[in-house]
Enzyme design. Structure first.
Site, short mmCIF file in Angstrom:
data_model
loop_
_atom_site.label_atom_id
_atom_site.label_comp_id
_atom_site.label_asym_id
_atom_site.label_seq_id
_atom_site.Cartn_x
_atom_site.Cartn_y
_atom_site.Cartn_z
N ASP A 142 0.86 -1.19 0.00
CA ASP A 142 0.00 0.00 0.00
C ASP A 142 0.90 1.24 0.00
O ASP A 142 1.33 1.71 -1.06
CB ASP A 142 -0.92 -0.08 1.23
N THR A 173 5.96 -0.81 4.83
CA THR A 173 6.30 -2.11 5.43
C THR A 173 7.41 -2.80 4.65
O THR A 173 8.43 -3.17 5.22
CB THR A 173 5.04 -3.02 5.50
N LYS A 228 -0.73 -1.31 -4.80
CA LYS A 228 -1.50 -0.07 -4.98
C LYS A 228 -0.49 1.02 -5.34
O LYS A 228 -0.11 1.82 -4.48
CB LYS A 228 -2.22 0.31 -3.68
N ARG A 265 -9.89 -13.08 6.46
CA ARG A 265 -8.71 -13.67 5.82
C ARG A 265 -9.03 -14.97 5.09
O ARG A 265 -8.35 -15.37 4.15
CB ARG A 265 -7.62 -13.97 6.87
P1 IMP Z 1 2.02 -0.51 3.65
O1 IMP Z 1 3.09 -0.52 4.72
O2 IMP Z 1 1.21 0.74 3.68
O3 IMP Z 1 2.52 -0.86 2.29
O4 IMP Z 1 0.96 -1.58 4.05
C1 IMP Z 1 1.21 -2.88 4.06
C2 IMP Z 1 0.36 -3.59 5.08
O5 IMP Z 1 -0.86 -2.88 5.41
C3 IMP Z 1 -0.03 -4.88 4.50
O6 IMP Z 1 0.90 -5.87 4.86
C4 IMP Z 1 -1.40 -5.09 5.08
O7 IMP Z 1 -1.28 -5.74 6.32
C5 IMP Z 1 -1.96 -3.74 5.34
N1 IMP Z 1 -2.86 -3.30 4.25
C6 IMP Z 1 -2.65 -2.29 3.38
N2 IMP Z 1 -3.65 -2.16 2.53
C7 IMP Z 1 -4.54 -3.13 2.84
C8 IMP Z 1 -5.80 -3.52 2.30
O8 IMP Z 1 -6.33 -2.97 1.34
N3 IMP Z 1 -6.41 -4.58 2.91
C9 IMP Z 1 -5.86 -5.24 3.97
N4 IMP Z 1 -4.68 -4.91 4.51
C10 IMP Z 1 -4.03 -3.86 3.95
MG MG Z 2 -3.96 -5.86 8.45
#
Ligand code: IMP
Ligand code: MG
Length: 183
Positions: free
Chosen positions: A110, A114, A138, A172
């Site tokens: 996203d 992470t 995304k 999930r």
């Molecule tokens: P990031 O650090 O923003 O890239 O987010 C990564 C983490 O956020 C993923 O490993 C998911 O656990 C959670 N996440 C982000 N977007 C979604 C979504 O649309 N549905 C469910 N979990 C999400």
């Molecule tokens: Mg989550």
């Protein structure tokens, strides 16, 4: 007259975005691509729990190579759809990754925070190669620059659930990817 199951389905807070057939086809393709790209090597898959769980178990069965699987735990403190910024990492990888061909396996990228944090951590241990495979990406939501080598699907800035992905730890187990809808 609507049946009970129709009624039940229409009262759900999500709609199907990627059905089981679509997912299976794409995951098979990704497995084939990885099999080809890593021919003659023994990749080390590092799954990012918990979101990777369904995707990784399907994907690894389509990689026709000797491989190892490890897991790392990451949690972003998000209350459902609302997002906050802390990323908590836990667990650890039991094998040395120096000189290994490491493939980080994510359910969804996203903001890319992470994966960036994990990549940074793993890079310090000098793997021979380090790539990302994610079921969903995304791209418009990335807030940090990251190279995603393998992606199942690019999606918009929407919140998705199922096939390992949760909304406050639920959904999930859905065999498809759904999009949460505001009612
Ligand atoms: P990031 O650090 O923003 O890239 O987010 C990564 C983490 O956020 C993923 O490993 C998911 O656990 C959670 N996440 C982000 N977007 C979604 C979504 O649309 N549905 C469910 N979990 C999400
Ligand atoms: Mg989550």
């Amino acid at each position: 007259m609507p049946t009970l199951s129709d009624e039940k389905r229409s009262s759900q807070p999500f709609e199907i975005l990627l059905d089981q057939t679509t997912l299976a086809k794409r995951v098979t393709e990704l497995g084939k691509q990885i099999t080809k790209d890593y021919a003659g090597r023994k990749p080390l898959l590092v799954g990012v729990l918990k979101g990777c769980v369904v995707f990784m178990s399907d994907l690894m069965r389509h990689i026709e190579l000797p491989l190892e699987a490890e897991f790392i735990f990451a949690a972003s403190y998000r209350n459902g759809i609302k997002r906050e910024d802390d990323v908590i990492l836990g667990g650890g990888i039991d094998v040395p990754i120096k000189g290994r061909d490491v493939l980080l396996v994510e359910g969804v990228v996203d903001s890319a925070r992470t994966v960036s944090i994990i990549l940074h951590k793993l890079r310090k241990q000098e793997p021979a190669s380090l790539e990302i495979v994610t079921l969903l990406d995304k791209p418009a939501s990335h807030r940090t620059k990251v190279e995603v080598k393998y992606r199942g699907f690019s999606i918009g800035n929407e919140f998705v659930i199922g096939y390992g992905l949760d909304n406050t730890q639920m959904y999930r187990n859905l065999p498809f990817v759904g999009r949460m809808i505001d009612r």
